[in-house]
Write a protein that holds these residues in place. Sequence first.
Motif, short mmCIF file in Angstrom:
data_model
loop_
_atom_site.label_atom_id
_atom_site.label_comp_id
_atom_site.label_asym_id
_atom_site.label_seq_id
_atom_site.Cartn_x
_atom_site.Cartn_y
_atom_site.Cartn_z
N SER A 42 -25.61 110.75 43.97
CA SER A 42 -26.28 109.58 44.54
C SER A 42 -26.89 108.69 43.47
O SER A 42 -27.11 107.49 43.70
CB SER A 42 -27.37 110.03 45.52
OG SER A 42 -28.33 110.85 44.85
N HIS A 43 -27.19 109.25 42.27
CA HIS A 43 -27.76 108.45 41.19
C HIS A 43 -26.74 107.42 40.67
O HIS A 43 -27.14 106.46 39.99
CB HIS A 43 -28.19 109.35 40.04
CG HIS A 43 -29.32 110.27 40.38
ND1 HIS A 43 -29.11 111.49 41.01
CD2 HIS A 43 -30.66 110.16 40.21
CE1 HIS A 43 -30.28 112.10 41.19
NE2 HIS A 43 -31.25 111.32 40.72
N LEU A 44 -25.48 107.64 40.95
CA LEU A 44 -24.43 106.73 40.48
C LEU A 44 -23.99 105.75 41.55
O LEU A 44 -22.99 105.05 41.37
CB LEU A 44 -23.22 107.54 39.99
CG LEU A 44 -23.49 108.52 38.84
CD1 LEU A 44 -22.20 109.24 38.45
CD2 LEU A 44 -24.09 107.82 37.63
N HIS A 45 -24.71 105.68 42.65
CA HIS A 45 -24.36 104.75 43.72
C HIS A 45 -24.98 103.38 43.44
O HIS A 45 -25.87 102.91 44.14
CB HIS A 45 -24.81 105.29 45.08
CG HIS A 45 -24.05 106.51 45.50
ND1 HIS A 45 -24.36 107.23 46.65
CD2 HIS A 45 -23.00 107.16 44.93
CE1 HIS A 45 -23.52 108.25 46.75
NE2 HIS A 45 -22.69 108.22 45.72
N THR A 46 -24.51 102.77 42.36
CA THR A 46 -24.96 101.44 41.93
C THR A 46 -23.75 100.52 41.82
O THR A 46 -22.61 101.01 41.80
CB THR A 46 -25.68 101.53 40.57
OG1 THR A 46 -24.75 102.00 39.59
CG2 THR A 46 -26.87 102.47 40.63
N PRO A 47 -23.96 99.21 41.74
CA PRO A 47 -22.82 98.28 41.65
C PRO A 47 -21.87 98.62 40.50
O PRO A 47 -20.65 98.60 40.67
CB PRO A 47 -23.49 96.93 41.44
CG PRO A 47 -24.80 97.05 42.14
CD PRO A 47 -25.24 98.47 41.90
N MET A 48 -22.43 98.94 39.33
CA MET A 48 -21.59 99.23 38.16
C MET A 48 -20.63 100.38 38.44
O MET A 48 -19.43 100.30 38.15
CB MET A 48 -22.47 99.55 36.96
CG MET A 48 -21.69 100.00 35.73
SD MET A 48 -22.81 100.42 34.37
CE MET A 48 -21.65 101.13 33.19
N TYR A 49 -21.14 101.47 39.02
CA TYR A 49 -20.30 102.64 39.27
C TYR A 49 -19.45 102.48 40.52
O TYR A 49 -18.41 103.15 40.65
CB TYR A 49 -21.17 103.90 39.33
CG TYR A 49 -21.80 104.21 38.00
CD1 TYR A 49 -21.04 104.71 36.95
CD2 TYR A 49 -23.14 103.93 37.77
CE1 TYR A 49 -21.60 104.96 35.72
CE2 TYR A 49 -23.72 104.18 36.53
CZ TYR A 49 -22.94 104.68 35.51
OH TYR A 49 -23.50 104.91 34.27
N PHE A 50 -19.86 101.60 41.41
CA PHE A 50 -19.00 101.26 42.54
C PHE A 50 -17.73 100.59 42.05
O PHE A 50 -16.62 100.92 42.47
CB PHE A 50 -19.76 100.35 43.50
CG PHE A 50 -18.92 99.83 44.64
CD1 PHE A 50 -18.44 100.69 45.62
CD2 PHE A 50 -18.60 98.48 44.73
CE1 PHE A 50 -17.66 100.22 46.67
CE2 PHE A 50 -17.83 98.01 45.77
CZ PHE A 50 -17.35 98.87 46.75
N PHE A 51 -17.90 99.65 41.12
CA PHE A 51 -16.74 98.99 40.52
C PHE A 51 -15.91 99.98 39.71
O PHE A 51 -14.67 99.96 39.74
CB PHE A 51 -17.18 97.83 39.62
CG PHE A 51 -17.74 96.65 40.37
CD1 PHE A 51 -17.03 96.05 41.39
CD2 PHE A 51 -18.99 96.13 40.04
CE1 PHE A 51 -17.55 94.97 42.08
CE2 PHE A 51 -19.51 95.05 40.73
CZ PHE A 51 -18.80 94.47 41.76
N LEU A 52 -16.59 100.86 38.98
CA LEU A 52 -15.89 101.84 38.15
C LEU A 52 -15.07 102.81 38.98
O LEU A 52 -13.95 103.19 38.60
CB LEU A 52 -16.90 102.60 37.28
CG LEU A 52 -16.33 103.60 36.28
CD1 LEU A 52 -15.32 102.95 35.37
CD2 LEU A 52 -17.46 104.23 35.46
N SER A 53 -15.60 103.22 40.14
CA SER A 53 -14.85 104.13 41.01
C SER A 53 -13.60 103.45 41.54
O SER A 53 -12.54 104.09 41.68
CB SER A 53 -15.73 104.61 42.17
OG SER A 53 -16.12 103.52 43.00
N ASN A 54 -13.70 102.16 41.83
CA ASN A 54 -12.51 101.42 42.28
C ASN A 54 -11.51 101.23 41.14
O ASN A 54 -10.30 101.21 41.38
CB ASN A 54 -12.92 100.06 42.85
CG ASN A 54 -13.41 100.15 44.28
OD1 ASN A 54 -12.62 100.13 45.22
ND2 ASN A 54 -14.71 100.26 44.46
#
Length: 296
Positions: A42-54
């Motif tokens: 949950s600590h990575l549920h930020t815009p930056m990591y949202f883009f990175l997951s995509n």
Amino acid sequence: MIEGGNITKITHFILLGFSDFPRIIVVLLWNLSLLILIRMDSHLHTPMYFFLSNLSFIDICYVTSTAPKMLYDFFQERKMITYVGCVVQYFVFSTMGLSESCLMTAMAYDRYAAICNPLLYSSVMSPALCGRMVLGSYLAGLSGSMSQLCAMLQLHFCGPNVINHFFCDMPQLLVLSCTDTFSVQLLTVILAITFGIINGLVIMISYVYIVISVMKITIASGRSKAFNTCASHLTAVTLFYTSSIFVYLSSTSGGSSSFDRFASVFYTVVIPMLNPLIYSLRNKEIKDALKRLRKK
């Protein structure tokens, strides 16, 4: 091949093949691991990591658009692919490539908002905006690929059917076509300008503002942290666009087949393999997430 009158229509192509399966498996595992880690923590549920997951998802689709066929061909004496299979393979590959270009631009805007407007970052980069930017990237890539698909279906193949490559790529298909390819080449140039040059300019402008803002930071540690935040994305963008430009220039200038294949391997296999490493090696948040996952 089906003969009709004086015209011979090609119904399949022969691929020269490529067999670097260990590297392909590494690409899939690394990107899948990064995608799962971002989803679980949950600590990575930020815009930056949202883009990175995509980005990881796109890289997985990027590789799997060619890998299954390559794996099958490894056990075949003649590496053949049907015309329909060739069209589908290029459509998926093109969609992912164009979508990644747009996603890189969205990630550049995210870094711009984080560094140039840190106080407004949370309100500017809302989950709704991030979702629309990612969806827009996929839709833009799909529309660009659809236009190429329509143009590709207008081509006729009646001569040699040996593709000097390990997958169906547009430059190699244009060489084999026995019809006028001017309209397809024109469309390729338009897409290169739209997705390559325009996206590249937006990214460059974003980083000009980022550099200006960083240079205004008086504390050295703050300046270093800001640069480290952007270093991973800038490295990934540089690799992606540099390899794409090399492939585009070689295809339009009649580059050697060995160079084409080397450049294609770089942007279809090497870059998707490097992206997870680029974003993880010097990333404290990713390392902390891995530690939390080990404890669980």
